[in-house]
Design a protein around this motif. Structure first.
Motif, PDB file in Angstrom:
ATOM      1  N   ALA A 242       0.859  -1.190   0.000  1.00  0.00           N
ATOM      2  CA  ALA A 242       0.000   0.000   0.000  1.00  0.00           C
ATOM      3  C   ALA A 242       0.890   1.233   0.000  1.00  0.00           C
ATOM      4  O   ALA A 242       2.000   1.214   0.540  1.00  0.00           O
ATOM      5  CB  ALA A 242      -0.902  -0.008   1.226  1.00  0.00           C
ATOM      6  N   ASP A 243       0.413   2.291  -0.630  1.00  0.00           N
ATOM      7  CA  ASP A 243       1.127   3.575  -0.596  1.00  0.00           C
ATOM      8  C   ASP A 243       0.894   4.204   0.770  1.00  0.00           C
ATOM      9  O   ASP A 243      -0.231   4.538   1.118  1.00  0.00           O
ATOM     10  CB  ASP A 243       0.569   4.468  -1.721  1.00  0.00           C
ATOM     11  N   ARG A 244       1.970   4.344   1.562  1.00  0.00           N
ATOM     12  CA  ARG A 244       1.841   4.909   2.915  1.00  0.00           C
ATOM     13  C   ARG A 244       2.670   6.180   3.053  1.00  0.00           C
ATOM     14  O   ARG A 244       2.973   6.612   4.158  1.00  0.00           O
ATOM     15  CB  ARG A 244       2.316   3.903   3.960  1.00  0.00           C
ATOM     16  N   LEU A 245       3.048   6.774   1.941  1.00  0.00           N
ATOM     17  CA  LEU A 245       3.946   7.923   2.005  1.00  0.00           C
ATOM     18  C   LEU A 245       3.189   9.230   2.220  1.00  0.00           C
ATOM     19  O   LEU A 245       1.988   9.314   1.999  1.00  0.00           O
ATOM     20  CB  LEU A 245       4.744   8.012   0.701  1.00  0.00           C
TER      21      LEU A 245
ATOM     22  N   ASN B 219       7.463   7.624   8.913  1.00  0.00           N
ATOM     23  CA  ASN B 219       7.595   9.049   8.623  1.00  0.00           C
ATOM     24  C   ASN B 219       6.910   9.954   9.635  1.00  0.00           C
ATOM     25  O   ASN B 219       6.926  11.172   9.493  1.00  0.00           O
ATOM     26  CB  ASN B 219       7.080   9.358   7.201  1.00  0.00           C
TER      27      ASN B 219
ATOM     28  N   SER C 233      -4.506   6.641   2.845  1.00  0.00           N
ATOM     29  CA  SER C 233      -3.111   6.972   2.543  1.00  0.00           C
ATOM     30  C   SER C 233      -2.822   6.907   1.045  1.00  0.00           C
ATOM     31  O   SER C 233      -1.708   7.163   0.629  1.00  0.00           O
ATOM     32  CB  SER C 233      -2.163   6.048   3.314  1.00  0.00           C
TER      33      SER C 233
ATOM     34  N   GLN D 253      -6.541   0.761  -3.723  1.00  0.00           N
ATOM     35  CA  GLN D 253      -6.220   0.953  -2.312  1.00  0.00           C
ATOM     36  C   GLN D 253      -7.210   1.906  -1.645  1.00  0.00           C
ATOM     37  O   GLN D 253      -7.686   1.663  -0.532  1.00  0.00           O
ATOM     38  CB  GLN D 253      -4.788   1.486  -2.186  1.00  0.00           C
TER      39      GLN D 253
END
Lengths: 214, 502, 497
Positions: free
Chosen positions: B420-423, C281, C318, C325
């Motif tokens: 998953a994109d978690r940025l 982060n 996210s 997603q």
């Protein structure tokens, strides 16, 4: 009186009432109504239902309900047409069915209903139809169009078998063939030598008109 | 053994006790009064011998209630299933939840989103990917695809099972078509694995001979039988979800009676693979919410019968790996897991039953990890409530990031998805705006270059598999079920220098 | 009244009764032993008078458990909120489930997926789309933070409230930062609508003065309040979820106590925006499963208190794009919150975090809301729906249900038909140009924007009153020095002053 029966029949189809449609068809025969006029009235009703389906106002259960009601009256009227020797006008005669090994009837029923609404004379052979049964019906009814359905990948090749059989018996050039169903694609239709394919029921009706040039 | 997941709280329920009872009684009444059609002389005779009323003119079997209840009780409420590698064994039933890959007829092009036929190499690679994914516990039949280029349709199932046994040591399954179950059972035995095979009803209320024959063969081999119904409500079952449940359960229970009459105590898992009908096109409405309502009610009833439940089949209606596919797959799988499905189908499936892609299986595996984490629930004790810590940190400017408690607990509490994109936005821009799909593509390459099946087949197992495949090929060739053209292409495929691997 | 969805089965629970009790006792213990910082003199006096242990020097307030429990009992378990048009009145609580939107600071470019400030027209378009969608029951603050062209920071949301009141009849929310609610509450009143007062907690355990003032305004104008808690588990709250529930509950209580002391029986809902911390982060981990575990436990505890809950963490994810997603990250928390008893779900229009929102996304989310709503309605079990006689009549193959009257009647009751989902077969889909849900949503957006009208529009005198309050606010913040000379110059161009 006569108009009342015709109007009632039209209503019975639009209200999906099998029993009423059948009774009114019987009454129409008793009252010696012109069977072709009766047939017209039913065709108009089914066309109205078909149009409403096309617009998105009605749904599949409505379309099939109307077809069932018409189906209930049909044998009585056809018998009367035969008895009186009346000449029936139609766009053309269609023999339709789902191929052998396949018991899926929905798509085929939709197409038959809409073809009837359009003014074709449709002989729906049902499901699980063998090649020889298709051939026999084509001969019997002197059909212009053969419409075959297959939903499953496993049964799609059965359509090819029917076409091969038609070739063998010299009937292939006398008839237009359209195919459809979940397992069929444009390429497949070409590959097996069908004349046309469409993924949707309304599209199939346009296709039928195109195939016989009307 | 594979632990899978365990639901640590009571399952979601939407029916009252009285409503379950009404559905149960309705089912018994259909079995008794309407009956079920069995196109199998062998089955009809067995039913008749055990007290059913059998009508040989329309092959209808009517079931006495006592026999139905007795056969339901003979089904074990939970049982172990054995994979090729014992570390992949499972225990189905109770509050355990396992996930299985979900197949499609063909592959799909990730640019045009159109379906395409996979090659043997793609087929083998996709199984390797499923073997590597931590939350794929079961690799069912037809997985990943129904077949691949150059193999005749009749050989798709035996070739598929051979491919799964070669490339994975996870529990796998097989099915029936043109009698191929005979070869499938032999192959499973040759590698010391159990398999699950199925007996599928043809709704409404009908079983054809091939399904019945496979039930006899599977039960006699001592394997696990999946009994399934799969109607479209409004088409082959009533338009109401509870009506459809009754019709489907009557079919499944008729199957259970047969299986328990063949061999009492047979391990059975049940599934109702039903969909609402799309009332525009007449096709099943994949991804619809009614599937979830149906599943919850089904689970509630079958938990009462104490038979393990398979289901939660997550086919999206969307043709792409997009927003719609995401929410459709999520709700179906999640509701299944909350309400007590024991084995849930999800990883890899795209539109309808028509497409599968291993890259989507990787993305789905994250979703499954999330569901699994949810099923574990929340631990409430002195340490997790952390009252002393809260007192120590106090109001702003106090914070928790630097605490020992945080270092320990965040890892226990958080599930971290893999693709998953978690940025944050700045990070994401810097990394080239990658989405979950491109991250999953990278992961796929990584798996293919590193993952090894554990253990690979031994030499003698491999020889035995090859011998059985050869026998199957010759059998179907002789029977005329492989045409000359098919045979030629097939033989050429087998001559590949890397055979059996692509 | 705006029709929400009714949950017709018992809610999903993940805690035992004993665990709920343990969390309650833990919360009371934190309030009594650790206490809360309250930066508001007026409130300190109110608390002191009610028997709290107040340290006026350090601003620390410690609450006796009896007072907390008494104030909890005074909260109504369900209540009505009045909109400008009675069709948009809200019934909050019990098993009624409502939806509203989650804001983004910016809009997003649907090709590059990069954020940018919306234009004024885009801001209004989003409000109009939200006004048109029937399952958006009321509007959050924003939906964007201002619009391009140079509005001073402090005026952005005041101008935003004016846009919402002009373009929608749905109830909205008055955020309390910098006391802007002094103006926005009066704007809503001028239009004949109630508005939610919106005190926000600050984690850990701190109440700032403008947020506390919102409680005084709620009492003065007799408004419903929505109290927001947005702790980050592992950052501003314990990393263990049970600890995070205890802490966020302890942070919400001072506002509950204050509201009930000022006006017993005050209408209040508690909103949960607690997120895990992304340990790579340091950002909040939007869209992750910890969000749902917290929501479900939170709902269970607050159902015991009889106070309606709002699940705010359903909206942000996210993902930066409208993709797979985003789909599962929105569906899972929303579904779990709805099943576990949230009265209000904050779902619509948001994409990444609190950064981006888009009307297309709102339209897509409408299908998720519709699906969940259908699920909440459950199944009807009756002789007719059981259909035993019909099953007997149809029998085995070749029997069929499609043409039956029962099918025509029931399929529409049973099936939810999504508006923007692709429901075609492969051949139909190829033939119609391979449209995805985003394409359908775009078509629906065009349709809404070309046909939807706010009903009713503001009267001339209402409009004048709002303009007058806006003017007053501008002067107030200009005088306070919160609008600089440079800002004022560019602002004047927009407002034509």
């Amino acid at each position: 009186m006569n108009n009342e029966i015709l109007e009632g029949l039209r209503k019975a189809i639009k209200e999906y009432d099998n029993e009423k449609a059948e009774n009114l068809a019987k009454r129409a025969v008793e009252e010696k109504l012109d069977p072709l006029r009766v047939l017209d009235a039913m065709t108009v009703a089914i066309r109205e239902v078909g149009d409403a389906f096309g617009r998105g106002d009605l749904w599949l259960p409505d379309l099939v309900g109307a077809a069932d009601a018409m189906q209930a009256a049909m044998p009585i009227i056809e018998e009367e047409i035969k008895r009186t020797g009346a000449k029936r006008e139609s766009l053309g005669t269609v023999v339709a069915g789902t191929v052998f090994g396949d018991i899926h009837s929905i798509g085929k029923t939709m197409v038959c209903t809409l073809l009837t609404a359009e003014g074709f004379k449709v002989h729906d052979l049902g499901v699980n139809i063998k090649a020889e049964e298709f051939l026999q019906a084509i001969r019997n009814y002197n059909a212009d169009i053969l419409a075959m359905s297959a939903l499953m990948t496993m049964t799609a090749p059965e359509q090819k078998k029917v076409i091969e059989q038609l070739k063998k018996e010299g009937l292939r050039d006398k008839i237009k063939i359209m195919v459809g169903g979940g397992a069929i694609t444009e390429e497949f239709a070409k590959e097996i030598g069908a004349d046309g394919y469409d993924p949707t029921a309304p599209g199939a009706v346009k296709l039928a008109r195109k195939l016989i040039g009307r | 053994m594979l632990k899978g997941f365990t639901r640590n709280f009571k399952p979601l329920e939407i029916l009252s006790e009285e409503e379950i009872e009404a559905i149960h009684r309705g089912t018994l009444s259909v079995l008794r009064k309407t009956g079920v059609r069995f196109e199998s002389k062998k089955a009809l005779k067995l039913f008749e011998k055990n007290g059913c009323q059998v009508d040989y003119t329309d092959n209808r079997v009517r079931f006495p209630e006592g026999l139905v209840e007795e056969c339901l009780q003979k089904c074990p409420s939970s049982f172990r299933v054995k994979a090729r590698n014992p570390k992949n064994d499972m225990i189905w039933g109770g509050d355990t939840v396992y996930f299985q890959a979900l197949s499609g007829t063909g592959s799909v092009d990730l640019d045009t989103w159109e379906p395409k036929t996979p090659t043997r190499k793609e087929y083998y690679d996709a199984i390797t990917c499923l073997d590597a994914l931590p939350n794929v516990h079961i690799i069912p039949w037809y997985t990943p695809w129904f077949g691949f280029k150059n193999i005749p349709p009749v050989m798709a199932m035996p070739e598929g099972l051979a491919a799964r046994l070669r490339n994975s040591s996870k529990f796998t399954c097989s099915n029936y078509s043109m009698g191929c179950e005979v070869f499938n059972i032999q192959m499973a035995k040759a590698v010391g694995a159990e398999i699950r095979s199925s007996m599928a009803a043809s709704p409404p209320l009908t079983f054809y001979e091939d399904a019945v024959e496979n039930a006899f063969r599977t039960v006699e081999a001592g394997f696990i039988l999946l009994i399934t119904s799969g109607s479209v409500y409004g088409g082959t079952s009533p338009a109401t979800i509870v009506g459809s449940l009754i019709s489907g359960n009557a079919e499944i229970i008729a199957g259970i009676v047969l299986a328990q009459l063949i061999k009492p105590g047979t391990r059975i898992i049940v599934q109702d693979f039903s969909f609402p009908q799309n009332m525009r096109s007449g096709s099943p409405a994949f991804g619809a919410i009614e599937i979830s309502l149906h599943q919850v009610a089904f689970n509630q009833i079958w938990r009462r019968y104490r038979v393990p439940i398979d289901g939660g089949v997550s086919y999206p209606g969307s043709k792409k790996i997009d927003y719609q596919a995401g929410y459709e797959k999520a709700i179906t799988a999640l509701i299944g897991a909350l309400s007590g499905t024991n084995t849930i189908w999800i990883q890899g499936a795209m539109y309808g039953e028509l497409a599968f892609h291993p890259v989507l299986a990787i993305i789905d595996d994250d979703m499954v990890g999330m569901i699994g984490r949810f099923l574990r629930g929340i631990l409430v004790n002195d340490e997790t409530m952390a009252l002393d810590l809260i007192d120590e940190v106090g109001p702003i400017p106090g914070y928790y990031l630097n605490k020992e408690h945080t270092r320990k607990w965040w890892k226990l509490e958080q599930f971290i998805p893999k693709v998953a994109d978690r940025l944050t936005y700045p990070e994401w821009l810097k990394e080239g705006k990658k989405d979950c799909l491109s991250l999953a593509k990278e992961k796929y390459q990584e798996i293919l270059s590193t993952h090894k099946v554990d253990p690979p087949l031994t030499r003698s197992q491999e020889e035995e598999i090859e011998r059985i495949l050869k026998e199957a090929r010759e059998y179907y060739r002789k029977k005329g079920m492989i045409t000359d053209v098919e045979w030629k292409a097939y033989m050429k495929d087998l001559e590949s220098p890397n055979y059996p691997y692509a | 009244m705006a029709k929400g969805f009714m949950r017709r089965f018992p809610p999903l629970k993940i805690l035992t009764d004993e665990q709920v009790e343990a969390i309650h006792r833990g919360t009371l213990d934190v309030l009594q032993e650790t206490g809360v910082l309250v930066y508001n003199e007026k409130a300190l006096s109110v608390f002191k008078k009610a028997g709290c242990d107040v340290d006026f020097e350090t601003k620390r307030v410690k609450f006796p458990p009896g007072l907390v429990e008494e104030c909890l009992r005074k909260c109504p378990s369900s209540f009505r909120v009045k909109a400008r048009n009675p069709k948009d009145d809200l019934l909050i609580g019990q098993d009624n489930v409502l939806f509203f939107n989650f804001p983004g600071t910016d809009t997003v470019d649907l090709d590059t997926w990069e954020p940018r400030p919306p234009t004024k027209k885009e801001h209004i378009d989003l409000i109009r789309v939200l006004d048109a969608l029937p399952n958006v029951h009321f509007l959050n603050a924003y939906p964007y933070f201002g619009f391009s062209g140079g509005i001073p920071e402090v005026m952005k949301e005041i101008e935003g409230v004016a846009l919402r009141i002009r373009n929608s009849t749905k109830v909205t929310i008055a955020i309390a930062n910098n006391d802007i609610d002094m103006f926005t509450i009066r704007m809503a009143r001028a239009a004949g609508s109630e508005i939610f007062a919106n005190p926000n907690t600050s984690s850990p355990l701190t109440c700032y003065t403008d947020q506390v003032n919102a409680c005084f305004l709620a009492a003065e104008y007799d408004l419903p309040s929505m109290i927001w808690d947005g702790a980050t588990s592992g950052g501003t709250a314990p990393a263990s979820l049970a600890g995070a529930v205890v802490l966020s509950n302890a942070e919400l209580m001072p506002y509950i106590v204050l509201l009930q002391l000022l006006k017993p029986g005050a209408r209040v809902a508690v909103a949960n925006l607690v997120l895990p911390q992304n340990m790579t982060n340091g950002a909040p981990a939007f869209g992750e499963i910890g969000v749902s575990l917290h929501n479900v436990a939170f709902n269970q505890v607050w159902r015991e208190y009889g106070v309606p809950t709002v699940s705010s963490s359903c909206g942000p994810t996210s993902s930066k794009r409208i993709d797979f997603q985003l789909g599962y990250q929105k569906m899972m928390p929303t579904l779990l919150s709805a099943l576990s008893g949230s009265s209000i779900l904050q779902l619509y229009s948001s994409i990444y975090g609190e950064i981006t929102a888009h009307p297309i996304q709102a339209i897509l989310d409408d299908d998720i809301a519709g699906m969940i709503g259908r699920f909440l309605e459950g199944l009807e079990v009756s002789d007719e729906s059981l259909a035993i006689d019909l099953i007997n009549e149809v029998g085995p193959i070749p029997g069929h249900y499609l043409g039956k009257k029962h099918t025509r009647k029931w399929w529409k009751k049973e099936q939810f038909v999504p508006k923007a989902a692709d429901r075609l077969t492969y051949p139909e889909w190829v033939k119609t140009g391979k449209k995805s849900c985003i394409d359908y949503a775009k078509e629906r957006m065009e349709e809404i924007l070309s046909t939807h009208k706010v009903d009713p529009p503001l009267t001339r005198s209402q409009e004048e009153e709002i303009e007058r309050i806006l003017k007053e606010a501008r002067e107030y913040y200009r005088k306070k020095g919160m609008i600089t000379d440079v800002e004022w110059e560019s602002y004047k161009k927009i407002i034509g002053g």
